[in-house]
Design a protein around this motif. Structure first.
Motif, PDB file in Angstrom:
ATOM      1  N   ALA A   1      58.041  35.959  36.266  1.00 15.29           N
ATOM      2  CA  ALA A   1      59.251  36.771  36.334  1.00 15.29           C
ATOM      3  C   ALA A   1      60.475  35.968  35.904  1.00 15.29           C
ATOM      4  O   ALA A   1      61.375  36.484  35.223  1.00 15.29           O
ATOM      5  N   ALA A   2      60.527  34.702  36.299  1.00 15.50           N
ATOM      6  CA  ALA A   2      61.646  33.849  35.903  1.00 15.50           C
ATOM      7  C   ALA A   2      61.648  33.612  34.399  1.00 15.50           C
ATOM      8  O   ALA A   2      62.709  33.607  33.758  1.00 15.50           O
ATOM      9  N   VAL A   3      60.480  33.411  33.806  1.00 15.38           N
ATOM     10  CA  VAL A   3      60.377  33.239  32.352  1.00 15.38           C
ATOM     11  C   VAL A   3      60.883  34.490  31.642  1.00 15.38           C
ATOM     12  O   VAL A   3      61.649  34.418  30.673  1.00 15.38           O
ATOM     13  N   TRP A   4      60.459  35.656  32.121  1.00 17.78           N
ATOM     14  CA  TRP A   4      60.898  36.915  31.511  1.00 17.78           C
ATOM     15  C   TRP A   4      62.401  37.078  31.626  1.00 17.78           C
ATOM     16  O   TRP A   4      63.078  37.490  30.674  1.00 17.78           O
ATOM     17  N   ALA A   5      62.948  36.744  32.800  1.00 19.80           N
ATOM     18  CA  ALA A   5      64.393  36.899  33.004  1.00 19.80           C
ATOM     19  C   ALA A   5      65.171  35.986  32.069  1.00 19.80           C
ATOM     20  O   ALA A   5      66.197  36.381  31.502  1.00 19.80           O
ATOM     21  N   ALA A   6      64.696  34.741  31.882  1.00 17.09           N
ATOM     22  CA  ALA A   6      65.372  33.819  30.980  1.00 17.09           C
ATOM     23  C   ALA A   6      65.299  34.311  29.544  1.00 17.09           C
ATOM     24  O   ALA A   6      66.296  34.286  28.806  1.00 17.09           O
ATOM     25  N   HIS A   7      64.129  34.765  29.126  1.00 17.01           N
ATOM     26  CA  HIS A   7      63.968  35.297  27.769  1.00 17.01           C
ATOM     27  C   HIS A   7      64.857  36.519  27.547  1.00 17.01           C
ATOM     28  O   HIS A   7      65.520  36.638  26.510  1.00 17.01           O
ATOM     29  N   HIS A   8      64.908  37.407  28.532  1.00 23.42           N
ATOM     30  CA  HIS A   8      65.737  38.603  28.442  1.00 23.42           C
ATOM     31  C   HIS A   8      67.209  38.223  28.333  1.00 23.42           C
ATOM     32  O   HIS A   8      67.967  38.813  27.550  1.00 23.42           O
ATOM     33  N   GLY A   9      67.637  37.214  29.101  1.00 26.88           N
ATOM     34  CA  GLY A   9      69.028  36.788  29.066  1.00 26.88           C
ATOM     35  C   GLY A   9      69.424  36.245  27.716  1.00 26.88           C
ATOM     36  O   GLY A   9      70.517  36.525  27.205  1.00 26.88           O
ATOM     37  N   ILE A  10      68.528  35.462  27.102  1.00 25.21           N
ATOM     38  CA  ILE A  10      68.834  34.863  25.802  1.00 25.21           C
ATOM     39  C   ILE A  10      68.920  35.937  24.713  1.00 25.21           C
ATOM     40  O   ILE A  10      69.848  35.956  23.908  1.00 25.21           O
ATOM     41  N   THR A  11      67.957  36.842  24.710  1.00 21.59           N
ATOM     42  CA  THR A  11      67.932  37.876  23.667  1.00 21.59           C
ATOM     43  C   THR A  11      69.031  38.918  23.852  1.00 21.59           C
ATOM     44  O   THR A  11      69.512  39.497  22.879  1.00 21.59           O
ATOM     45  N   ALA A  12      69.445  39.166  25.100  1.00 20.49           N
ATOM     46  CA  ALA A  12      70.452  40.189  25.354  1.00 20.49           C
ATOM     47  C   ALA A  12      71.873  39.669  25.203  1.00 20.49           C
ATOM     48  O   ALA A  12      72.816  40.453  25.069  1.00 20.49           O
ATOM     49  N   ALA A  13      72.056  38.358  25.210  1.00 20.64           N
ATOM     50  CA  ALA A  13      73.396  37.777  25.147  1.00 20.64           C
ATOM     51  C   ALA A  13      73.934  37.813  23.718  1.00 20.64           C
ATOM     52  O   ALA A  13      73.196  38.009  22.741  1.00 20.64           O
ATOM     53  N   THR A  14      75.225  37.603  23.607  1.00 26.64           N
ATOM     54  CA  THR A  14      75.871  37.627  22.292  1.00 26.64           C
ATOM     55  C   THR A  14      76.044  36.221  21.729  1.00 26.64           C
ATOM     56  O   THR A  14      76.939  35.975  20.916  1.00 26.64           O
ATOM     57  N   TYR A  15      75.215  35.283  22.179  1.00 25.71           N
ATOM     58  CA  TYR A  15      75.308  33.930  21.659  1.00 25.71           C
ATOM     59  C   TYR A  15      74.920  33.918  20.187  1.00 25.71           C
ATOM     60  O   TYR A  15      74.113  34.731  19.718  1.00 25.71           O
ATOM     61  N   GLY A  16      75.475  32.961  19.450  1.00 25.45           N
ATOM     62  CA  GLY A  16      75.094  32.819  18.060  1.00 25.45           C
ATOM     63  C   GLY A  16      73.660  32.339  17.941  1.00 25.45           C
ATOM     64  O   GLY A  16      73.061  31.855  18.909  1.00 25.45           O
ATOM     65  N   ASP A  17      73.105  32.433  16.759  1.00 18.33           N
ATOM     66  CA  ASP A  17      71.707  32.047  16.551  1.00 18.33           C
ATOM     67  C   ASP A  17      71.453  30.596  16.938  1.00 18.33           C
ATOM     68  O   ASP A  17      70.453  30.261  17.566  1.00 18.33           O
ATOM     69  N   GLU A  18      72.414  29.717  16.570  1.00 19.39           N
ATOM     70  CA  GLU A  18      72.219  28.298  16.858  1.00 19.39           C
ATOM     71  C   GLU A  18      72.237  28.035  18.360  1.00 19.39           C
ATOM     72  O   GLU A  18      71.373  27.338  18.890  1.00 19.39           O
ATOM     73  N   THR A  19      73.221  28.654  19.063  1.00 15.89           N
ATOM     74  CA  THR A  19      73.301  28.476  20.515  1.00 15.89           C
ATOM     75  C   THR A  19      72.107  29.100  21.204  1.00 15.89           C
ATOM     76  O   THR A  19      71.531  28.544  22.132  1.00 15.89           O
ATOM     77  N   GLY A  20      71.730  30.291  20.751  1.00 16.36           N
ATOM     78  CA  GLY A  20      70.579  30.964  21.345  1.00 16.36           C
ATOM     79  C   GLY A  20      69.311  30.160  21.182  1.00 16.36           C
ATOM     80  O   GLY A  20      68.488  30.086  22.093  1.00 16.36           O
ATOM     81  N   SER A  21      69.143  29.522  20.048  1.00 15.19           N
ATOM     82  CA  SER A  21      67.953  28.702  19.820  1.00 15.19           C
ATOM     83  C   SER A  21      67.939  27.487  20.733  1.00 15.19           C
ATOM     84  O   SER A  21      66.896  27.115  21.271  1.00 15.19           O
ATOM     85  N   ARG A  22      69.137  26.884  20.911  1.00 15.44           N
ATOM     86  CA  ARG A  22      69.206  25.732  21.802  1.00 15.44           C
ATOM     87  C   ARG A  22      68.875  26.137  23.232  1.00 15.44           C
ATOM     88  O   ARG A  22      68.158  25.434  23.944  1.00 15.44           O
ATOM     89  N   LEU A  23      69.416  27.289  23.677  1.00 14.48           N
ATOM     90  CA  LEU A  23      69.134  27.753  25.033  1.00 14.48           C
ATOM     91  C   LEU A  23      67.656  28.054  25.212  1.00 14.48           C
ATOM     92  O   LEU A  23      67.070  27.765  26.256  1.00 14.48           O
ATOM     93  N   ALA A  24      67.051  28.666  24.183  1.00 13.39           N
ATOM     94  CA  ALA A  24      65.620  28.970  24.262  1.00 13.39           C
ATOM     95  C   ALA A  24      64.808  27.688  24.411  1.00 13.39           C
ATOM     96  O   ALA A  24      63.855  27.620  25.190  1.00 13.39           O
ATOM     97  N   ALA A  25      65.203  26.637  23.675  1.00 10.42           N
ATOM     98  CA  ALA A  25      64.494  25.361  23.762  1.00 10.42           C
ATOM     99  C   ALA A  25      64.666  24.742  25.149  1.00 10.42           C
ATOM    100  O   ALA A  25      63.714  24.210  25.733  1.00 10.42           O
TER     101      ALA A  25
END
Length: 486
Positions: free
Chosen positions: A27-51
């Motif tokens: 559930a925590a993994v899903w919540a983190a993934h959902h937060g990254i994809t739903a946010a308005t972060y730029g591609d570079e920031t989103g990729s860093r957060l995903a990593a």
């Protein structure tokens, strides 16, 4: 003084707990993934957060697997006979302790299924009491029980010097057991604590520390939840690899050469030209790591008193954080790079630095610089992880609490997480910055926690049949000791 009612508890493993932990991690993994994809972060920031989140969950998953691999050590009949032949000396330093807690701990030595060979009490120049009544009672009781004992009063020189006085009084000991003056051992604690020493490579063993005053107030409840969970996750994971980094003061055991051969450096540790008064348990554990394996025995249970006031807790925690900083320097210097403990220590600091950076980025940099508020799902992730790890807390069954009462404490985990991510994190870094302050800091003006004889005591609650069916008979242990209802 009258004895308190007997307390029983059971420590058990359950497949249900593991399944729930996996579910909450997912559930925590899903919540983190959902937060990254739903946010308005730029591609570079989103990729860093995903990593970052991928690394975080990889570390969490590996730790989860490792702490579920820990098992209480067992011993053969032959091994038990060898352990029974060991000369076991208990080192008990006392400084401004409450007389009720001190007597309670001494009574627990008499109730051991495997009694110690000797107990050495050293009053380190207490200013609040001379313990005359307790001393007179203990000398008679120990003699009647066949336990050799000494009781010394020395000028105040610190806990380490008090322990050293006990070491010098027991030159023939094979094992030294260190306890605090408010430690109250379960009847089978000493017998269980010795079992891992059947393996020649094991140099130290940590016991499992629970609270006597855990239901006093909200602070003691949350501290008990946080501290018990930490032992059964972080320390259990390290124990599975024979690399426990810190034993707890309330109950630990060491092969005698670990203590004797390092006594001079133990008494004269200096950091930035200042004498170090605290972090004694972690230094002894470091000595043990230099000689072999260090493990935890979760079936060796001890009860101790937690701080009941915020000021007391703050002083205690700052002492821990300053000691942790000093000890980290020594680990980097003295632990072998080829050992698991070295890399586990680095990984711990990496996690602290990474999580601090992520919190600062999401809560400060993104909103202020880029105008992006963190998604609500991100706020859920730490609580899911906290509840996941705190499931281990529910695996400790105490007879003074029904399961629903412990479940209520488990539900308080968001408060523990919020405090850990804010106040305790700030205190950790302040401890790093002020690590040169090496004084003890607590109990300078007398005992800060007292055993109140008039406190209402709960009678042992019967274990209901559905719960009894969940208990694993291979790891279940019954604990009985005289306690008030900490």
């Amino acid at each position: 003084m009258t004895s308190q009612p007997m307390l029983t508890a059971r420590v058990h493993r359950s497949g249900t707990v593991l399944a729930a932990a996996v579910t909450l991690v997912a559930a925590a993994v899903w919540a983190a993934h959902h937060g990254i994809t739903a946010a308005t972060y730029g591609d570079e920031t989103g990729s860093r957060l995903a990593a970052v989140w991928a690394v975080t969950f990889l570390l969490l998953l590996s730790q989860t697997v490792m702490y579920h691999c820990e098992r209480p050590r067992r011993v053969s009949p032959r091994g038990r006979r060898q352990l029974d032949a060991l000369n076991v000396a208990v080192l008990l330093p006392v400084y401004n302790e409450d007389e009720g807690y001190l007597r309670l701990g001494l009574e627990s030595f008499l109730a051991q299924t495997r009694r110690p060979t000797s107990v050495h009490v050293v009053d380190d120049g207490s200013t609040s009491s001379d313990y005359a009544a307790v001393r007179a009672w203990w000398l008679r009781a120990a003699a009647a029980a066949g336990i050799a004992t000494t009781w010394q009063r020395t000028p105040n020189a610190g806990k380490r010097h008090a322990q050293a006085a006990g070491v010098k009084a027991s030159p023939d000991a094979d094992i030294y057991v260190t306890v605090d003056s408010d430690s109250c051992l379960a009847p089978n604690a000493l017998a269980e604590l010795l079992i891992p020493f059947a393996a020649a490579r094991v140099q130290s063993v940590a016991g499992l520390v629970l609270a006597t005053n855990h239901r006093t107030n909200l602070l003691t409840r949350i501290t008990d939840l946080w501290f018990t969970t930490g032992q059964l996750t972080d320390r259990s994971a390290l124990s599975a690899m024979g690399a426990v980094l810190v034993n707890s003061g309330p109950l630990a055991a060491y092969r005698a050469p670990v203590v004797r051969n390092n006594l001079d450096s133990y008494l004269n540790e200096r950091f930035m030209s200042r004498r170090v008064m605290f972090s004694d348990d972690s230094l002894l554990t470091l000595y043990a790591l230099g000689r072999g394996r260090t493990v935890q025995q979760p079936s060796a249970v001890v009860f101790t008193a937690l701080p009941e006031k915020a000021s007391h807790f703050t002083r205690m925690y700052m002492r821990w954080m300053r000691g942790s900083t000093i000890r980290s320097v020594w680990r980097m210097r003295y632990l072998p790079v080829t050992g698991y403990a070295y890399w586990a220590h680095l990984a711990r600091w990496f996690q602290v630095a990474l999580s601090t950076t992520v919190i600062g980025w999401l809560l400060l940099v993104e909103p202020v610089v880029y105008g992006n508020l963190p998604p609500a799902s991100f706020l859920v992730v730490p609580f899911l992880i906290g509840w996941t790890q705190a499931l281990r807390y529910l695996g400790v069954i105490r007879s003074d609490e029904r399961m629903r009462q412990r479940a209520v404490t488990w539900l308080l985990m968001p408060l523990a997480v919020a405090g850990s991510w804010t106040v305790l994190r700030a205190m950790r870094w302040w401890g790093v910055a002020t690590c040169a302050r090496t004084g003890w800091g607590t109990r300078q003006n007398g005992a800060e926690v007292a055993l109140t004889p008039a406190a209402p005591a709960a009678r042992p609650a019967p274990v209901q049949a559905p719960l009894a069916k969940l208990l694993d008979p291979d790891t279940e242990t019954t604990l009985q000791l005289a306690l008030p209802v900490r």
